[in-house]
Motif scaffolding. Sequence first.
Motif, PDB file in Angstrom:
ATOM      1  N   CYS A  49       0.846  -1.191   0.000  1.00  0.00           N
ATOM      2  CA  CYS A  49       0.000   0.000   0.000  1.00  0.00           C
ATOM      3  C   CYS A  49       0.879   1.237   0.000  1.00  0.00           C
ATOM      4  CB  CYS A  49      -0.907   0.001   1.227  1.00  0.00           C
ATOM      5  SG  CYS A  49      -1.951   1.481   1.374  1.00  0.00           S
ATOM      6  N   VAL A  50       0.514   2.204  -0.816  1.00  0.00           N
ATOM      7  CA  VAL A  50       1.242   3.464  -0.913  1.00  0.00           C
ATOM      8  C   VAL A  50       0.244   4.609  -0.791  1.00  0.00           C
ATOM      9  CG1 VAL A  50       2.410   4.985  -2.568  1.00  0.00           C
ATOM     10  CG2 VAL A  50       3.229   2.658  -2.222  1.00  0.00           C
ATOM     11  N   ASP A  51       0.588   5.591   0.017  1.00  0.00           N
ATOM     12  CA  ASP A  51      -0.200   6.817   0.104  1.00  0.00           C
ATOM     13  C   ASP A  51       0.249   7.718  -1.032  1.00  0.00           C
ATOM     14  OD1 ASP A  51      -1.390   9.236   0.665  1.00  0.00           O
ATOM     15  OD2 ASP A  51      -0.725   9.331   2.745  1.00  0.00           O
ATOM     16  N   THR A  52      -0.593   7.856  -2.038  1.00  0.00           N
ATOM     17  CA  THR A  52      -0.190   8.582  -3.243  1.00  0.00           C
ATOM     18  C   THR A  52      -0.078  10.082  -3.034  1.00  0.00           C
ATOM     19  OG1 THR A  52      -2.471   8.739  -4.047  1.00  0.00           O
ATOM     20  CG2 THR A  52      -1.185   6.812  -4.733  1.00  0.00           C
ATOM     21  N   THR A  53      -0.470  10.587  -1.850  1.00  0.00           N
ATOM     22  CA  THR A  53      -0.210  11.994  -1.548  1.00  0.00           C
ATOM     23  C   THR A  53       1.231  12.187  -1.083  1.00  0.00           C
ATOM     24  OG1 THR A  53      -0.882  11.901   0.787  1.00  0.00           O
ATOM     25  CG2 THR A  53      -2.612  12.294  -0.852  1.00  0.00           C
ATOM     26  N   GLN A  54       1.929  11.075  -0.804  1.00  0.00           N
ATOM     27  CA  GLN A  54       3.301  11.169  -0.316  1.00  0.00           C
ATOM     28  C   GLN A  54       4.317  10.489  -1.235  1.00  0.00           C
ATOM     29  OE1 GLN A  54       3.856  10.978   4.103  1.00  0.00           O
ATOM     30  NE2 GLN A  54       1.899   9.888   4.067  1.00  0.00           N
ATOM     31  N   LEU A  55       3.866   9.455  -1.962  1.00  0.00           N
ATOM     32  CA  LEU A  55       4.754   8.721  -2.857  1.00  0.00           C
ATOM     33  C   LEU A  55       4.082   8.500  -4.202  1.00  0.00           C
ATOM     34  CD1 LEU A  55       6.295   5.812  -0.708  1.00  0.00           C
ATOM     35  CD2 LEU A  55       7.383   7.959  -1.365  1.00  0.00           C
ATOM     36  N   ASP A  56       4.891   8.342  -5.226  1.00  0.00           N
ATOM     37  CA  ASP A  56       4.371   8.026  -6.552  1.00  0.00           C
ATOM     38  C   ASP A  56       3.695   6.660  -6.530  1.00  0.00           C
ATOM     39  OD1 ASP A  56       4.536   8.757  -9.623  1.00  0.00           O
ATOM     40  OD2 ASP A  56       5.034   6.616  -9.430  1.00  0.00           O
ATOM     41  N   VAL A  57       2.626   6.532  -7.272  1.00  0.00           N
ATOM     42  CA  VAL A  57       1.853   5.299  -7.321  1.00  0.00           C
ATOM     43  C   VAL A  57       2.709   4.106  -7.724  1.00  0.00           C
ATOM     44  CG1 VAL A  57       1.126   5.632  -9.712  1.00  0.00           C
ATOM     45  CG2 VAL A  57      -0.329   4.337  -8.145  1.00  0.00           C
ATOM     46  N   GLY A  58       3.774   4.343  -8.481  1.00  0.00           N
ATOM     47  CA  GLY A  58       4.620   3.263  -8.962  1.00  0.00           C
ATOM     48  C   GLY A  58       5.386   2.522  -7.882  1.00  0.00           C
ATOM     49  N   PHE A  59       5.447   3.094  -6.676  1.00  0.00           N
ATOM     50  CA  PHE A  59       6.118   2.396  -5.582  1.00  0.00           C
ATOM     51  C   PHE A  59       5.307   1.200  -5.085  1.00  0.00           C
ATOM     52  CE2 PHE A  59       8.545   6.326  -5.289  1.00  0.00           C
ATOM     53  CZ  PHE A  59       9.816   5.863  -4.936  1.00  0.00           C
ATOM     54  N   SER A  60       4.011   1.213  -5.286  1.00  0.00           N
ATOM     55  CA  SER A  60       3.173   0.115  -4.803  1.00  0.00           C
ATOM     56  C   SER A  60       3.518  -1.173  -5.539  1.00  0.00           C
ATOM     57  CB  SER A  60       1.692   0.447  -5.005  1.00  0.00           C
ATOM     58  OG  SER A  60       0.879  -0.533  -4.398  1.00  0.00           O
ATOM     59  N   GLY A  61       3.774  -2.219  -4.780  1.00  0.00           N
ATOM     60  CA  GLY A  61       4.132  -3.511  -5.352  1.00  0.00           C
ATOM     61  C   GLY A  61       5.620  -3.763  -5.467  1.00  0.00           C
ATOM     62  N   ARG A  62       6.425  -2.733  -5.252  1.00  0.00           N
ATOM     63  CA  ARG A  62       7.872  -2.901  -5.375  1.00  0.00           C
ATOM     64  C   ARG A  62       8.457  -3.651  -4.186  1.00  0.00           C
ATOM     65  NH1 ARG A  62      11.209   2.351  -7.362  1.00  0.00           N
ATOM     66  NH2 ARG A  62      12.842   0.896  -6.730  1.00  0.00           N
ATOM     67  N   ALA A  63       9.602  -4.267  -4.411  1.00  0.00           N
ATOM     68  CA  ALA A  63      10.340  -4.907  -3.329  1.00  0.00           C
ATOM     69  C   ALA A  63      10.947  -3.834  -2.430  1.00  0.00           C
ATOM     70  CB  ALA A  63      11.446  -5.797  -3.891  1.00  0.00           C
ATOM     71  N   PHE A  64      10.948  -4.105  -1.140  1.00  0.00           N
ATOM     72  CA  PHE A  64      11.600  -3.204  -0.191  1.00  0.00           C
ATOM     73  C   PHE A  64      13.076  -3.577  -0.172  1.00  0.00           C
ATOM     74  CE2 PHE A  64      13.000  -1.874   4.044  1.00  0.00           C
ATOM     75  CZ  PHE A  64      12.535  -0.576   4.074  1.00  0.00           C
ATOM     76  N   ASP A  65      13.855  -2.883  -0.989  1.00  0.00           N
ATOM     77  CA  ASP A  65      15.267  -3.216  -1.136  1.00  0.00           C
ATOM     78  C   ASP A  65      16.092  -1.937  -1.252  1.00  0.00           C
ATOM     79  OD1 ASP A  65      14.670  -2.325  -3.710  1.00  0.00           O
ATOM     80  OD2 ASP A  65      14.785  -4.306  -4.618  1.00  0.00           O
ATOM     81  N   ALA A  66      17.375  -2.101  -1.495  1.00  0.00           N
ATOM     82  CA  ALA A  66      18.267  -0.940  -1.556  1.00  0.00           C
ATOM     83  C   ALA A  66      17.885   0.008  -2.684  1.00  0.00           C
ATOM     84  CB  ALA A  66      19.717  -1.410  -1.717  1.00  0.00           C
ATOM     85  N   ASP A  67      17.425  -0.546  -3.800  1.00  0.00           N
ATOM     86  CA  ASP A  67      17.015   0.312  -4.916  1.00  0.00           C
ATOM     87  C   ASP A  67      15.819   1.169  -4.526  1.00  0.00           C
ATOM     88  OD1 ASP A  67      19.015  -0.672  -6.533  1.00  0.00           O
ATOM     89  OD2 ASP A  67      17.731  -2.145  -7.536  1.00  0.00           O
ATOM     90  N   LEU A  68      14.882   0.583  -3.782  1.00  0.00           N
ATOM     91  CA  LEU A  68      13.725   1.355  -3.348  1.00  0.00           C
ATOM     92  C   LEU A  68      14.144   2.461  -2.388  1.00  0.00           C
ATOM     93  CD1 LEU A  68      10.175   0.479  -2.670  1.00  0.00           C
ATOM     94  CD2 LEU A  68      11.407   1.350  -0.695  1.00  0.00           C
ATOM     95  N   LEU A  69      15.018   2.149  -1.439  1.00  0.00           N
ATOM     96  CA  LEU A  69      15.472   3.175  -0.493  1.00  0.00           C
ATOM     97  C   LEU A  69      16.127   4.332  -1.233  1.00  0.00           C
ATOM     98  CD1 LEU A  69      16.978   1.095   2.462  1.00  0.00           C
ATOM     99  CD2 LEU A  69      14.702   2.122   2.289  1.00  0.00           C
ATOM    100  N   ALA A  70      16.909   4.015  -2.252  1.00  0.00           N
ATOM    101  CA  ALA A  70      17.587   5.053  -3.019  1.00  0.00           C
ATOM    102  C   ALA A  70      16.603   5.904  -3.815  1.00  0.00           C
ATOM    103  CB  ALA A  70      18.607   4.419  -3.960  1.00  0.00           C
ATOM    104  N   ALA A  71      15.471   5.311  -4.175  1.00  0.00           N
ATOM    105  CA  ALA A  71      14.493   6.016  -4.999  1.00  0.00           C
ATOM    106  C   ALA A  71      13.495   6.839  -4.193  1.00  0.00           C
ATOM    107  CB  ALA A  71      13.735   5.010  -5.871  1.00  0.00           C
ATOM    108  N   LEU A  72      13.431   6.608  -2.882  1.00  0.00           N
ATOM    109  CA  LEU A  72      12.473   7.359  -2.063  1.00  0.00           C
ATOM    110  C   LEU A  72      12.804   8.850  -2.075  1.00  0.00           C
ATOM    111  CD1 LEU A  72      12.123   5.132   1.152  1.00  0.00           C
ATOM    112  CD2 LEU A  72      10.376   5.513  -0.601  1.00  0.00           C
TER     113      LEU A  72
END
Length: 231
Positions: free
Chosen positions: A154-177
């Motif tokens: 689940c992603v709050d789209t008022t805080q993050l882009d919708v594309g983050f939903s479903g992604r793995a919680f990994d180093a690439d995601l942390l770098a993209a936040l």
Amino acid sequence: MSTPRPILLAWSGGKDCLMALERLRADPAWRVVGLLTTVTGAFDRVAMHGIRRSVLHAQAAALDLPLLESVLDWPASNASYTQAFAASLDQARVAWPGLAHIAFGDLFLADVRAWRVALLGDLGWQGEFPLWGADTATLARSFIAAGHQAVLTCVDTTQLDVGFSGRAFDADLLAALPAAADPCGEHGEFHTLCHAGPLFAQALPIRRGASLLREERFQYTDFLLESDPAG
């Protein structure tokens, strides 16, 4: 050496409660006896995280812990939540006489902690917060380094882009936040589902399902067990 005290763990299925479980199991003062999860009955899913009940049950089995479910209607008032939570704690005390502590994976939201402590006090329980005050960037990196695996459900789209939903919680995601986002999503930016790692007897056989926007704000991505029917 003193006998470890029994403790219940509030379980959402996400990474923070998994890290709390890891801390508690490493602490000789505690013996985790079970998990307590709030489930939205109308959807058969974990409240807020949107995790399927079948996946929740698979998590508990892989962690080798009994699961208690506090089932809510939808929408649910604070009063109905409190009533269901209190009934679940009563059920836990029947299962484990003398049980008086429950742990939460809260990190730094003082108002949430104060609310929990006050509610538990009214019910004759004590709260424990094994992750409290830890640096969330460090926690996020250590979660990944330890081999835990999670996905964003689940992603709050008022805080993050919708594309983050479903992604793995990994180093690439942390770098993209974005810089304003908490690395552990403590401000509600996202919620996660843990499915593999050192605490699981076996990895959960999950597959990605459909994504859906709810309340014109929250983007949910479904994850199913391989044995679950689609839909």
